[in-house]
Design a protein around this motif. Structure first.
Motif, PDB file in Angstrom:
ATOM      1  N   PRO A   1       0.817  -1.208   0.000  1.00  0.00           N
ATOM      2  CA  PRO A   1       0.000   0.000   0.000  1.00  0.00           C
ATOM      3  C   PRO A   1       0.851   1.258   0.000  1.00  0.00           C
ATOM      4  CG  PRO A   1      -0.296  -1.262   2.039  1.00  0.00           C
ATOM      5  CD  PRO A   1       0.690  -2.009   1.209  1.00  0.00           C
ATOM      6  N   LEU A   2       0.312   2.299  -0.601  1.00  0.00           N
ATOM      7  CA  LEU A   2       1.008   3.586  -0.579  1.00  0.00           C
ATOM      8  C   LEU A   2       1.167   4.045   0.856  1.00  0.00           C
ATOM      9  CD1 LEU A   2      -0.972   5.193  -3.534  1.00  0.00           C
ATOM     10  CD2 LEU A   2       1.410   4.422  -3.589  1.00  0.00           C
ATOM     11  N   ASP A   3       0.109   3.793   1.653  1.00  0.00           N
ATOM     12  CA  ASP A   3       0.133   4.128   3.069  1.00  0.00           C
ATOM     13  C   ASP A   3      -0.511   2.968   3.827  1.00  0.00           C
ATOM     14  OD1 ASP A   3      -0.099   5.065   5.611  1.00  0.00           O
ATOM     15  OD2 ASP A   3      -1.493   6.699   5.119  1.00  0.00           O
ATOM     16  N   PRO A   4       0.290   2.149   4.499  1.00  0.00           N
ATOM     17  CA  PRO A   4      -0.265   0.981   5.195  1.00  0.00           C
ATOM     18  C   PRO A   4      -1.300   1.359   6.245  1.00  0.00           C
ATOM     19  CG  PRO A   4       2.127   0.870   5.101  1.00  0.00           C
ATOM     20  CD  PRO A   4       1.745   2.246   4.645  1.00  0.00           C
ATOM     21  N   ALA A   5      -1.287   2.606   6.660  1.00  0.00           N
ATOM     22  CA  ALA A   5      -2.253   3.041   7.667  1.00  0.00           C
ATOM     23  C   ALA A   5      -3.611   3.361   7.032  1.00  0.00           C
ATOM     24  CB  ALA A   5      -1.727   4.267   8.411  1.00  0.00           C
ATOM     25  N   HIS A   6      -3.637   3.434   5.713  1.00  0.00           N
ATOM     26  CA  HIS A   6      -4.890   3.814   5.061  1.00  0.00           C
ATOM     27  C   HIS A   6      -4.880   3.352   3.605  1.00  0.00           C
ATOM     28  CE1 HIS A   6      -8.006   7.209   4.083  1.00  0.00           C
ATOM     29  NE2 HIS A   6      -8.457   5.985   3.840  1.00  0.00           N
ATOM     30  N   VAL A   7      -5.554   2.243   3.344  1.00  0.00           N
ATOM     31  CA  VAL A   7      -5.592   1.678   2.000  1.00  0.00           C
ATOM     32  C   VAL A   7      -6.811   2.234   1.270  1.00  0.00           C
ATOM     33  CG1 VAL A   7      -5.820  -0.474   0.691  1.00  0.00           C
ATOM     34  CG2 VAL A   7      -4.403  -0.409   2.759  1.00  0.00           C
ATOM     35  N   LYS A   8      -6.619   2.583   0.000  1.00  0.00           N
ATOM     36  CA  LYS A   8      -7.685   3.234  -0.773  1.00  0.00           C
ATOM     37  C   LYS A   8      -8.030   2.435  -2.024  1.00  0.00           C
ATOM     38  CE  LYS A   8      -6.112   7.716   0.880  1.00  0.00           C
ATOM     39  NZ  LYS A   8      -5.423   8.965   0.525  1.00  0.00           N
ATOM     40  N   VAL A   9      -9.319   2.183  -2.162  1.00  0.00           N
ATOM     41  CA  VAL A   9      -9.793   1.325  -3.251  1.00  0.00           C
ATOM     42  C   VAL A   9     -10.931   2.017  -3.997  1.00  0.00           C
ATOM     43  CG1 VAL A   9     -10.796  -0.928  -3.830  1.00  0.00           C
ATOM     44  CG2 VAL A   9      -9.251  -0.713  -1.863  1.00  0.00           C
ATOM     45  N   TYR A  10     -10.872   1.948  -5.316  1.00  0.00           N
ATOM     46  CA  TYR A  10     -11.959   2.485  -6.138  1.00  0.00           C
ATOM     47  C   TYR A  10     -12.484   1.400  -7.076  1.00  0.00           C
ATOM     48  CZ  TYR A  10     -14.675   5.619  -9.098  1.00  0.00           C
ATOM     49  OH  TYR A  10     -15.710   6.238  -9.768  1.00  0.00           O
ATOM     50  N   TYR A  11     -13.786   1.253  -7.131  1.00  0.00           N
ATOM     51  CA  TYR A  11     -14.405   0.321  -8.071  1.00  0.00           C
ATOM     52  C   TYR A  11     -15.443   1.047  -8.910  1.00  0.00           C
ATOM     53  CZ  TYR A  11     -13.002  -4.564  -7.641  1.00  0.00           C
ATOM     54  OH  TYR A  11     -12.332  -5.752  -7.749  1.00  0.00           O
ATOM     55  N   CYS A  12     -15.531   0.650 -10.160  1.00  0.00           N
ATOM     56  CA  CYS A  12     -16.563   1.207 -11.024  1.00  0.00           C
ATOM     57  C   CYS A  12     -17.898   0.558 -10.667  1.00  0.00           C
ATOM     58  CB  CYS A  12     -16.239   0.935 -12.492  1.00  0.00           C
ATOM     59  SG  CYS A  12     -14.785   1.849 -13.039  1.00  0.00           S
ATOM     60  N   GLY A  13     -18.842   1.376 -10.321  1.00  0.00           N
ATOM     61  CA  GLY A  13     -20.163   0.886  -9.958  1.00  0.00           C
ATOM     62  C   GLY A  13     -21.084   0.819 -11.163  1.00  0.00           C
TER      63      GLY A  13
END
Length: 469
Positions: A27-39
């Motif tokens: 992760p770019l930041d192990p304290a805060h993982v960010k995920v985007y999915y197309c809905g």
RNA sequence: GGUCCGGUGGCAGAAUGGUGAUGCAGCGGACUGCAAAUCCGCGUAUGUGGGUUCGAUUCCCGCCCGGACCUCCA
């Protein structure tokens, strides 16, 4: 024990479409993982193919939440699109009413499947200003141009166009099957903004009243909520090109300091009875069609029964098999006394309500859900043999995949009307009396009567229990 | 036409350069008054032709078949 190694959780590896390899997830930041999915584009009921993508995301996010302290999952709703406009017109329905209704149905269907809601669910129509800002910026820095009321992205302005999907822009031009719009400078250029007629949805802009193109919305929404760079972007493999390629081009050109998505996760398509799902073949199955045939967890288990990157063949027989498998899993819980809903871990050291290592290892290996399910089978076998710790592990492992979310009571006997419930108990008592009198003809007649009601009996040492067939 | 992916037992579906998981179905048995559930046991598979290798299902090449994308699509 000279070498007792401390248990270390398996590290997550994921198949990244852009690298075309399975690689460790960092992760770019192990304290805060960010995920985007197309809905979804909300103009009709979601189908089981849509569901597969949503389930892949769900398992991925559940796993990430298990591994990392904070995960932000953004999944958009596309509520402006020419398909929506066309459908609203065909239905003689207001666009806003159509999208609101369809969004609601989508939420209901996913909730039925136990798909956790995203942290943020932005709607395209609420982010028009953000899209316009991006478009203006792309024009300003030379990556987009205006032509006949349209704004187009200039594919030639982005050197790494095609790097995500592995396509060569020159070959795309050579293979172009669709007539190239005359206002395009290059055949691969795609629309960021297009003019709207009076009867089409539109927003005022410096390029005239219009509406966004096909791809800009996801770039705008992912940037608004996740920033220049985020960890994972996912969707169905059919979105890889052109949708994701174009998103990537827009975002990287608009925010050159960022990396956009660091990992790309794409799930494969599914077949129905060995054929591509299509409306013309008449095998287009909505989630509701499937739920009419089996409980939601059975559908979930079936779809998780194949690795997300391989084509899955959906059949009704498979759905019913998945249901029988869950019968066995719930029976394993029931036999060990795990009848409550509580998710909290029992304090006992020999019954830890922890994720079983085999399940975690399988899921950490690029979401190998079929292998994880095989682990559940092994645990179910142990639980049926009386191993209560295995039953806890079974439930914990299954729940990481969104399975075994209810109680055995509800699974086997839920939904039976109160009156039937009493009748069933009466009949069971009657059969018991007949058996004691060794009047087996009478006992079997009672059982047949219950069978006709869809009730199956199971005699045990402790008495007779029943369940829905 | 271009790009890419895949073909494992009756079915679904993992894994792997060295005796091919798991589940369902099938068969035999235990248990049961009979069932149901559970348990024990059994059989069956790497599309095809080459190559590399001590050894290939796994790696490489050809062929056949299927699928995806190139156009809205999960």
């Amino acid at each position: 024990m000279p070498h007792e190694l401390p248990p270390s959780p398996p590290s997550l590896v994921l198949h990244d479409s852009q690298r075309r390899a399975t690689v460790p997830f960092e992760p770019l930041d192990p304290a805060h993982v960010k995920v985007y999915y197309c809905g979804p584009t909300v103009y009709d009921l979601a189908h089981i193919g849509n569901l597969r993508a949503m389930l892949t995301a769900d398992v991925l996010v559940r796993l990430l939440r298990h591994l990392y302290p904070r995960v932000t999952f953004v999944r958009n709703i596309t509520d402006v699109d020419d398909k929506i406009t066309a459908r609203a017109r065909a239905n003689n329905e207001d666009i806003a009413a159509l999208t609101a209704r369809t969004t609601d149905e989508f939420h209901q269907d996913l909730a039925a499947l136990g798909v956790l809601p995203p942290d943020i669910e932005p709607r395209a129509t609420h982010n028009i200003a953000q899209m316009q800002e991006m478009i203006a910026r792309l024009i300003a820095n030379g990556h987009a141009y205006e032509a006949q009321g349209h704004v187009l992205f200039s594919v030639g302005s982005f050197a790494s166009y095609g790097a995500l999907s592995g396509r060569n822009p020159d070959e795309l031009e050579a293979g172009a099957r669709v007539e190239v719009a005359p206002y395009k400078q290059a055949p691969g250029d795609f629309v960021l903004w297009k003019p709207s007629d009076a009867d089409q949805p539109g927003w005022d802009s410096s390029w005239g009243r219009g509406r966004p193109g096909w791809h800009i919305e996801c770039s705008a929404m992912s940037h608004r909520y996740l920033g220049d760079s985020f960890d994972i972007h996912g969707g169905g493999s059919d979105l890889l090109f052109p949708h994701h390629e174009n998103e990537r081009a827009q975002s990287l050109c608009c925010f050159p300091g960022g990396r956009f998505a660091n990992y790309w996760v794409h799930n494969a398509m599914l077949l129905v009875d060995g054929e591509k799902m299509s409306k013309s073949l008449g095998n287009f199955l909505t989630i509701r069609d499937a739920l009419a045939q089996a409980p939601a967890e059975a559908l979930r288990l079936l779809l998780l029964g194949a690795h997300y990157r391989s084509t899955l063949n959906y059949t009704q027989a498979g759905l019913l098999e998945a249901r029988r498998t869950l019968d066995r899993f719930y029976r394993a819980l029931e036999n060990c006394g795990l009848t409550g809903e509580d998710e909290t871990a029992p304090v006992s050291a020999d019954a830890p309500d922890q994720i079983p290592p085999g399940v975690l290892a399988a899921l950490s290996d690029d979401l190998n859900t079929p292998l994880a399910i095989a682990e559940l089978h092994a645990l179910a076998g142990q639980a049926l043999a009386g191993d209560k710790a295995a039953a806890y592990a079974l439930r914990a492992g299954a729940r990481l995949m969104g399975l075994l979310q209810t109680t055995p009571e509800e699974w086997f006997r839920g939904g039976v009307p109160q009156d039937d419930d009493k009748l069933i108990e009466t009949l069971i008592a009657e059969r018991l009396a007949a058996r004691k009198a060794r009047d087996f003809a009478r006992a079997d007649a009672v059982r047949d009567q219950l069978q006709a009601m869809g009730i199956v009996l199971e005699d045990t040492r402790d008495g007779t229990s029943w369940r829905r067939a």
